[in-house]
Design a protein around this motif. Sequence first.
Motif, PDB file in Angstrom:
ATOM      1  N   THR A  10       0.835  -1.101  -0.117  1.00 40.15           N
ATOM      2  CA  THR A  10      -0.090   0.109  -0.052  1.00 40.15           C
ATOM      3  C   THR A  10       0.892   1.195   0.009  1.00 40.15           C
ATOM      4  O   THR A  10       1.798   1.399   0.760  1.00 40.15           O
ATOM      5  CB  THR A  10      -0.930   0.007   1.282  1.00 40.15           C
ATOM      6  N   ARG A  12       0.262   5.369   0.655  1.00 40.21           N
ATOM      7  CA  ARG A  12      -0.699   6.059   1.118  1.00 40.21           C
ATOM      8  C   ARG A  12      -0.100   7.747   0.310  1.00 40.21           C
ATOM      9  O   ARG A  12       0.652   8.178   0.703  1.00 40.21           O
ATOM     10  CB  ARG A  12      -0.692   6.377   2.608  1.00 40.21           C
ATOM     11  N   LYS A  27      -4.909   7.065 -10.937  1.00 39.84           N
ATOM     12  CA  LYS A  27      -4.752   5.662 -10.408  1.00 39.84           C
ATOM     13  C   LYS A  27      -5.424   4.714 -11.223  1.00 39.84           C
ATOM     14  O   LYS A  27      -5.224   3.695 -11.522  1.00 39.84           O
ATOM     15  CB  LYS A  27      -5.493   5.782  -9.080  1.00 39.84           C
ATOM     16  N   ASP A  33      -4.121  -0.058  -7.996  1.00 38.24           N
ATOM     17  CA  ASP A  33      -5.093  -0.338  -6.825  1.00 38.24           C
ATOM     18  C   ASP A  33      -4.635  -0.238  -5.632  1.00 38.24           C
ATOM     19  O   ASP A  33      -5.033  -0.325  -4.554  1.00 38.24           O
ATOM     20  CB  ASP A  33      -5.576  -1.838  -7.150  1.00 38.24           C
ATOM     21  N   HIS A  34      -3.109  -0.611  -5.422  1.00 36.04           N
ATOM     22  CA  HIS A  34      -2.485  -0.247  -4.178  1.00 36.04           C
ATOM     23  C   HIS A  34      -2.289   1.004  -3.685  1.00 36.04           C
ATOM     24  O   HIS A  34      -1.560   1.105  -2.468  1.00 36.04           O
ATOM     25  CB  HIS A  34      -1.115  -1.157  -4.191  1.00 36.04           C
ATOM     26  N   GLU A  36      -3.676   4.534  -2.241  1.00 39.56           N
ATOM     27  CA  GLU A  36      -4.684   4.963  -1.490  1.00 39.56           C
ATOM     28  C   GLU A  36      -4.688   6.339  -1.332  1.00 39.56           C
ATOM     29  O   GLU A  36      -3.311   7.023  -1.261  1.00 39.56           O
ATOM     30  CB  GLU A  36      -4.684   4.469  -0.051  1.00 39.56           C
ATOM     31  N   GLU A  38      -5.712   9.976   0.471  1.00 37.48           N
ATOM     32  CA  GLU A  38      -6.306  10.897   1.690  1.00 37.48           C
ATOM     33  C   GLU A  38      -6.046  12.335   1.277  1.00 37.48           C
ATOM     34  O   GLU A  38      -5.011  12.654   0.978  1.00 37.48           O
ATOM     35  CB  GLU A  38      -6.009  10.269   2.845  1.00 37.48           C
ATOM     36  N   ILE A  67       1.221   2.002   7.726  1.00 30.65           N
ATOM     37  CA  ILE A  67       1.620   2.240   6.422  1.00 30.65           C
ATOM     38  C   ILE A  67       3.021   2.704   6.259  1.00 30.65           C
ATOM     39  O   ILE A  67       3.551   3.708   7.009  1.00 30.65           O
ATOM     40  CB  ILE A  67       0.733   3.411   5.865  1.00 30.65           C
TER      41      ILE A  67
END
Length: 203
Positions: A10, A12, A27, A33-34, A36, A38, A67
């Motif tokens: 992942t 972030r 994306k 897909d990995h 994320e 925010e 993370i």
Amino acid sequence: MSTDVQSHETVRVIACGAIAREIIAIKNANGLDHLELECLPALWHVHPEKIAPAMRTKIAEARAEGIKHIYIGYAECGTQGELDKICAEEGIERIAGPHCYAFFTGTEKFLAECDKEFTAFYLTDLITRQFEAFVIEPLKLDKHPELRDMVFGNYTKIVYLAQTEDEDLQRKAKWAADYLKLDYEYRFTGYGDLTPALLGAAA
């Protein structure tokens, strides 16, 4: 085998809400897909002093969640070096460049040309879409139209740096130029340096 697993850990991305739509598009287009996302509030575009303290909090929260890979989805963006301090302290990277206008254009190209355009006021898709919230309301131009010439009197044109070829947004940007009594120029940039930056962060 371990390299493949590592490449799909992942990532972030803690980003400016003003570029959330573009990050999601990149994306999805590249199967990241990995990755994320925010976001911090897009309106902090006009309150850059809020960005660095909130970024520290978001990074701490991400670390607490386990993370390991974090990327800052901001350019310098008026933080007066605070984001770079965070990058150095945390060992993480951010998008290169002074602001989103630069990396959408391509930072090298933007910096090479900016001395010729110091009287240009730039729009992106997001700022065009929310021109009232980002420009008119914070500057109180709706209540005090006389401030328009005081604030924008030294500008000569609006340059719309477009991420998408959206005719409705082009009309809105032209309306904004007319509202501010400025000349209008349209430039399609696409996502500029943002795409390779995210691909590099997600690798």
